[in-house]
Design a protein around this motif. Structure first.
Motif, PDB file in Angstrom:
ATOM      1  N   ALA A  12       0.592  -1.322   0.002  1.00 25.47           N
ATOM      2  CA  ALA A  12       0.002   0.112  -0.007  1.00 25.47           C
ATOM      3  C   ALA A  12       0.859   1.358   0.133  1.00 25.47           C
ATOM      4  N   THR A  13       2.315   1.055   0.252  1.00 25.61           N
ATOM      5  CA  THR A  13       2.871   2.348   0.365  1.00 25.61           C
ATOM      6  C   THR A  13       3.547   2.619  -1.029  1.00 25.61           C
ATOM      7  N   GLY A  14       3.253   1.613  -1.844  1.00 24.13           N
ATOM      8  CA  GLY A  14       3.928   1.755  -3.336  1.00 24.13           C
ATOM      9  C   GLY A  14       3.041   2.498  -4.449  1.00 24.13           C
ATOM     10  N   LEU A  15       3.545   2.784  -5.610  1.00 25.61           N
ATOM     11  CA  LEU A  15       2.910   3.596  -6.475  1.00 25.61           C
ATOM     12  C   LEU A  15       1.573   2.995  -7.085  1.00 25.61           C
ATOM     13  N   LEU A  16       1.459   1.945  -7.192  1.00 27.35           N
ATOM     14  CA  LEU A  16       0.048   1.281  -7.598  1.00 27.35           C
ATOM     15  C   LEU A  16      -0.802   0.819  -6.120  1.00 27.35           C
ATOM     16  N   GLY A  17      -0.185   0.286  -5.407  1.00 27.85           N
ATOM     17  CA  GLY A  17      -0.850  -0.064  -4.175  1.00 27.85           C
ATOM     18  C   GLY A  17      -1.542   1.030  -3.342  1.00 27.85           C
ATOM     19  N   VAL A  35       1.645  -2.432   6.415  1.00 32.82           N
ATOM     20  CA  VAL A  35       2.827  -1.332   6.430  1.00 32.82           C
ATOM     21  C   VAL A  35       3.907  -1.893   6.865  1.00 32.82           C
ATOM     22  N   ARG A  36       5.110  -1.780   6.258  1.00 34.06           N
ATOM     23  CA  ARG A  36       6.231  -2.636   6.868  1.00 34.06           C
ATOM     24  C   ARG A  36       6.694  -1.745   8.191  1.00 34.06           C
ATOM     25  N   PRO A  37       7.296  -2.481   9.015  1.00 31.39           N
ATOM     26  CA  PRO A  37       7.955  -1.753  10.488  1.00 31.39           C
ATOM     27  C   PRO A  37       8.758  -0.688   9.939  1.00 31.39           C
ATOM     28  N   ASP A  42       7.091  10.384   4.224  1.00 30.37           N
ATOM     29  CA  ASP A  42       5.668  10.795   3.244  1.00 30.37           C
ATOM     30  C   ASP A  42       4.811   9.246   3.011  1.00 30.37           C
ATOM     31  N   LYS A  43       5.633   8.247   3.131  1.00 29.92           N
ATOM     32  CA  LYS A  43       5.049   7.271   2.872  1.00 29.92           C
ATOM     33  C   LYS A  43       3.848   6.755   3.815  1.00 29.92           C
ATOM     34  N   LYS A  44       4.336   7.079   5.030  1.00 33.00           N
ATOM     35  CA  LYS A  44       3.291   6.641   6.388  1.00 33.00           C
ATOM     36  C   LYS A  44       2.342   7.824   6.144  1.00 33.00           C
ATOM     37  N   GLY A  60       3.632  -5.317   9.288  1.00 38.82           N
ATOM     38  CA  GLY A  60       3.962  -6.708   9.110  1.00 38.82           C
ATOM     39  C   GLY A  60       4.703  -6.614   7.538  1.00 38.82           C
ATOM     40  N   ASP A  61       5.137  -7.761   7.323  1.00 37.35           N
ATOM     41  CA  ASP A  61       6.195  -7.976   6.142  1.00 37.35           C
ATOM     42  C   ASP A  61       5.726  -9.190   5.497  1.00 37.35           C
ATOM     43  N   LEU A  62       5.794  -9.462   4.156  1.00 35.44           N
ATOM     44  CA  LEU A  62       5.607 -10.619   3.596  1.00 35.44           C
ATOM     45  C   LEU A  62       6.634 -11.777   3.948  1.00 35.44           C
ATOM     46  N   PRO A 111      -2.957 -11.184  -6.969  1.00 34.56           N
ATOM     47  CA  PRO A 111      -1.500 -11.349  -6.921  1.00 34.56           C
ATOM     48  C   PRO A 111      -0.938 -10.002  -7.622  1.00 34.56           C
ATOM     49  N   SER A 112       0.393  -9.844  -7.271  1.00 37.05           N
ATOM     50  CA  SER A 112       1.189  -8.653  -7.913  1.00 37.05           C
ATOM     51  C   SER A 112       1.538  -8.865  -9.368  1.00 37.05           C
ATOM     52  N   ASP A 113       0.403  -9.100 -10.052  1.00 40.17           N
ATOM     53  CA  ASP A 113       0.711  -9.313 -11.626  1.00 40.17           C
ATOM     54  C   ASP A 113       0.866  -8.008 -12.516  1.00 40.17           C
ATOM     55  N   ASN A 151      -2.889  -5.132 -17.173  1.00 40.19           N
ATOM     56  CA  ASN A 151      -3.273  -3.948 -17.573  1.00 40.19           C
ATOM     57  C   ASN A 151      -2.202  -3.663 -18.603  1.00 40.19           C
ATOM     58  N   GLY A 152      -1.445  -4.368 -19.397  1.00 51.86           N
ATOM     59  CA  GLY A 152      -0.363  -4.032 -20.454  1.00 51.86           C
ATOM     60  C   GLY A 152       0.420  -3.343 -19.590  1.00 51.86           C
ATOM     61  N   ALA A 153       0.896  -2.167 -20.483  1.00 51.54           N
ATOM     62  CA  ALA A 153       1.945  -1.372 -20.021  1.00 51.54           C
ATOM     63  C   ALA A 153       1.595   0.061 -19.182  1.00 51.54           C
ATOM     64  N   PHE A 154       1.873   0.587 -18.337  1.00 52.66           N
ATOM     65  CA  PHE A 154       1.382   1.670 -17.549  1.00 52.66           C
ATOM     66  C   PHE A 154       1.977   2.653 -18.556  1.00 52.66           C
ATOM     67  N   TYR A 155       0.940   3.964 -18.667  1.00 53.22           N
ATOM     68  CA  TYR A 155       1.143   5.095 -19.470  1.00 53.22           C
ATOM     69  C   TYR A 155       2.568   5.562 -18.947  1.00 53.22           C
TER      70      TYR A 155
HETATM   71  N1  LIG Z   1       2.379  -2.793 -16.184  1.00 46.71           N
HETATM   72  C1  LIG Z   1       3.528  -2.003 -15.896  1.00 46.71           C
HETATM   73  O1  LIG Z   1       3.852  -1.110 -16.803  1.00 46.71           O
HETATM   74  C2  LIG Z   1       4.030  -1.838 -14.591  1.00 46.71           C
HETATM   75  C3  LIG Z   1       4.875  -0.740 -14.155  1.00 46.71           C
HETATM   76  C4  LIG Z   1       5.336  -0.822 -13.071  1.00 46.71           C
HETATM   77  C5  LIG Z   1       4.921  -1.613 -11.958  1.00 46.71           C
HETATM   78  N2  LIG Z   1       3.995  -2.691 -12.356  1.00 46.71           N
HETATM   79  C6  LIG Z   1       3.749  -3.652 -11.589  1.00 46.71           C
HETATM   80  O2  LIG Z   1       2.778  -2.971 -10.478  1.00 46.71           O
HETATM   81  C7  LIG Z   1       2.917  -3.742  -9.115  1.00 46.71           C
HETATM   82  C8  LIG Z   1       3.386  -2.584  -8.246  1.00 46.71           C
HETATM   83  O3  LIG Z   1       4.527  -1.911  -8.507  1.00 46.71           O
HETATM   84  P1  LIG Z   1       4.878  -0.516  -7.936  1.00 46.71           P
HETATM   85  O4  LIG Z   1       5.760   0.244  -9.082  1.00 46.71           O
HETATM   86  O5  LIG Z   1       3.548   0.026  -7.438  1.00 46.71           O
HETATM   87  O6  LIG Z   1       5.912  -0.763  -6.959  1.00 46.71           O
HETATM   88  P2  LIG Z   1       6.501   0.209  -5.777  1.00 46.71           P
HETATM   89  O7  LIG Z   1       6.303   1.516  -5.855  1.00 46.71           O
HETATM   90  O8  LIG Z   1       8.014  -0.116  -5.817  1.00 46.71           O
HETATM   91  O9  LIG Z   1       6.009  -0.420  -4.273  1.00 46.71           O
HETATM   92  C9  LIG Z   1       6.191  -1.802  -3.973  1.00 46.71           C
HETATM   93  C10 LIG Z   1       5.732  -1.965  -2.410  1.00 46.71           C
HETATM   94  O10 LIG Z   1       5.951  -3.414  -2.253  1.00 46.71           O
HETATM   95  C11 LIG Z   1       6.164  -3.190  -0.649  1.00 46.71           C
HETATM   96  N3  LIG Z   1       7.186  -4.273  -0.102  1.00 46.71           N
HETATM   97  C12 LIG Z   1       8.509  -4.193  -0.677  1.00 46.71           C
HETATM   98  N4  LIG Z   1       9.117  -5.389   0.194  1.00 46.71           N
HETATM   99  C13 LIG Z   1       7.889  -5.746   1.051  1.00 46.71           C
HETATM  100  C14 LIG Z   1       7.788  -6.888   1.953  1.00 46.71           C
HETATM  101  N5  LIG Z   1       8.823  -7.599   2.043  1.00 46.71           N
HETATM  102  N6  LIG Z   1       6.677  -7.236   2.771  1.00 46.71           N
HETATM  103  C15 LIG Z   1       5.618  -6.382   2.354  1.00 46.71           C
HETATM  104  N7  LIG Z   1       5.683  -5.263   1.437  1.00 46.71           N
HETATM  105  C16 LIG Z   1       6.846  -5.152   0.787  1.00 46.71           C
HETATM  106  C17 LIG Z   1       6.864  -1.946  -0.566  1.00 46.71           C
HETATM  107  O11 LIG Z   1       6.889  -1.483   0.908  1.00 46.71           O
HETATM  108  P3  LIG Z   1       7.733  -0.351   1.239  1.00 46.71           P
HETATM  109  O12 LIG Z   1       7.420   0.908   0.976  1.00 46.71           O
HETATM  110  O13 LIG Z   1       7.925  -0.601   2.684  1.00 46.71           O
HETATM  111  O14 LIG Z   1       9.162  -0.791   0.651  1.00 46.71           O
HETATM  112  C18 LIG Z   1       5.942  -1.024  -1.244  1.00 46.71           C
HETATM  113  O15 LIG Z   1       4.702  -0.762  -0.589  1.00 46.71           O
HETATM  114  C19 LIG Z   1       3.895  -4.704  -9.343  1.00 46.71           C
HETATM  115  O16 LIG Z   1       3.508  -6.146  -9.659  1.00 46.71           O
HETATM  116  C20 LIG Z   1       4.691  -4.149 -10.613  1.00 46.71           C
HETATM  117  O17 LIG Z   1       5.471  -5.112 -11.393  1.00 46.71           O
HETATM  118  C21 LIG Z   1       3.564  -2.698 -13.610  1.00 46.71           C
END
Ligand SMILES: NC(=O)c1ccc[n+]([C@@H]2O[C@H](COP(=O)([O-])OP(=O)(O)OC[C@H]3O[C@@H](n4cnc5c(N)ncnc54)[C@H](OP(=O)(O)O)[C@@H]3O)[C@@H](O)[C@H]2O)c1
Length: 300
Positions: A12-17, A35-37, A42-44, A60-62, A111-113, A151-155
């Protein structure tokens, strides 16, 4: 699925999540985010701001033991993974999450596909997609309904860090056939489709979405229209030459991230990972932005 069903989001702290969480809250869902410990700054803050809208945060952490991760999943019925990382996370971590979700009594797993059609590829076509295919095989025995969102590729990737567009030089570079259709979607729309799937009680299996299906020629024309700039469309070689370039770089580099962008392009320009059908029509409430609107809005 009723709006009282809880959705658990990892990544959830990630770009897509982060946008998936926001889209779920927009649709009235109850959401718990992992959220990871030690997450600070900004993320939090971004997630803390969403607590006012009902978001629950759990640490937690995966890689946590299954029992601990299961306690984090709690009473959520659907578990969404939007994590990004190496095979320890994408394969081992996601398998661990599936086992935790089973133990917690969840029913569905996303899943994170979030990619091109990974079901049509071979493991060595793209090493990052290969990890996702390995993960799917490893949790293939799960009792959970697996809902894969593609979703194919992100714009954002196509106009940004993929290196296809050189805004300074004014070039759009591509390999292979300029008229091969490609599936493209913005991050926000991918998140909206994911939320719609997660909240759809009828959703099953793999769902494929695209904001637009454009060839590289149309992509180039769209960028010219949206920016008012003249950009040169450069052909870098055939799809076979691209494959040879990937092989050459793989032999020369210890770091596969040096050529994964080319692997993604190969999967797309050959048409091998092209969606055969789209599921957009199942979710008419999601109205994806066109590439032209996206660029006009200043996302470049
Ligand atoms: N189709 C496309 O063009 C395209 C492009 C980019 C990405 N994607 C896909 O979109 C998905 C998300 O990518 P994103 O770019 O949004 O990723 P991102 O911004 O790098 O975020 C990754 C997330 O994973 C978390 N994470 C990392 N290690 C972890 C762990 N051990 N336990 C729990 N959480 C953990 C991170 O937490 P922290 O903040 O704590 O590190 C963060 O919330 C992926 O499947 C990626 O392949 C697709």
């Amino acid at each position: 699925m009723t709006t009282t069903s809880k959705i658990f989001v990892a990544g959830a702290t990630g770009l897509l999540g982060g946008r998936i969480v926001a889209a779920l809250l927009d649709q009235g869902a109850a959401v718990r985010a992992l959220v990871r410990p030690g997450t600070e700054g900004d993320k939090k803050a971004a997630l803390t701001a969403l607590e006012a809208r009902g978001l629950e945060l759990v640490e937690g952490d995966l890689s946590d033991p299954v029992e601990k991760l299961a306690a984090a999943v709690g009473d959520a019925t659907t578990v969404i993974s939007a994590v990004q990382g190496g095979p320890d996370l994408i394969v081992d971590g996601q398998v661990n999450l599936v086992r935790a979700a089973e133990r917690a009594g969840a029913r569905r797993f996303v899943p994170s596909d979030f990619a091109v059609d990974i079901t049509k590829l071979d493991d060595d076509d793209n090493f990052m997609i290969g990890w996702r295919r390995q993960a799917a095989a490893a949790y293939g025995d799960t009792s959970l309904e697996v809902l894969s969102v593609l979703n194919g590729a992100f714009y954002e990737v196509m106009v940004g860090f993929m290196g296809i567009v050189d805004w300074e030089a004014g070039t759009v570079s591509h390999w292979g056939d300029a008229d091969q259709p490609l599936d493209l979607t913005s991050i926000t729309d991918t998140a909206a489709f994911t939320a719609a799937v997660a909240l759809d009680p009828e959703a099953k299996g793999t769902q494929r979405f695209a904001g637009e299906v454009l060839s590289m020629r149309q992509f180039h024309q769209t960028l010219e229209r949206a920016t008012g700039r003249t950009l040169e469309l450069k052909n870098l070689g055939t799809a076979e030459e691209l494959r040879a370039e990937i092989t050459r770089r793989a032999a020369a580099s210890q770091n596969p991230f040096d050529y994964v962008g080319l692997q993604y392009q190969w999967c797309m320009v050959t048409g091998k990972a092209k969606f055969d059908t789209l599921d957009n029509a199942k979710y008419p409430q999601v109205k994806p932005v066109s590439l032209e609107e996206f660029v006009r809005e200043g996302h470049v």
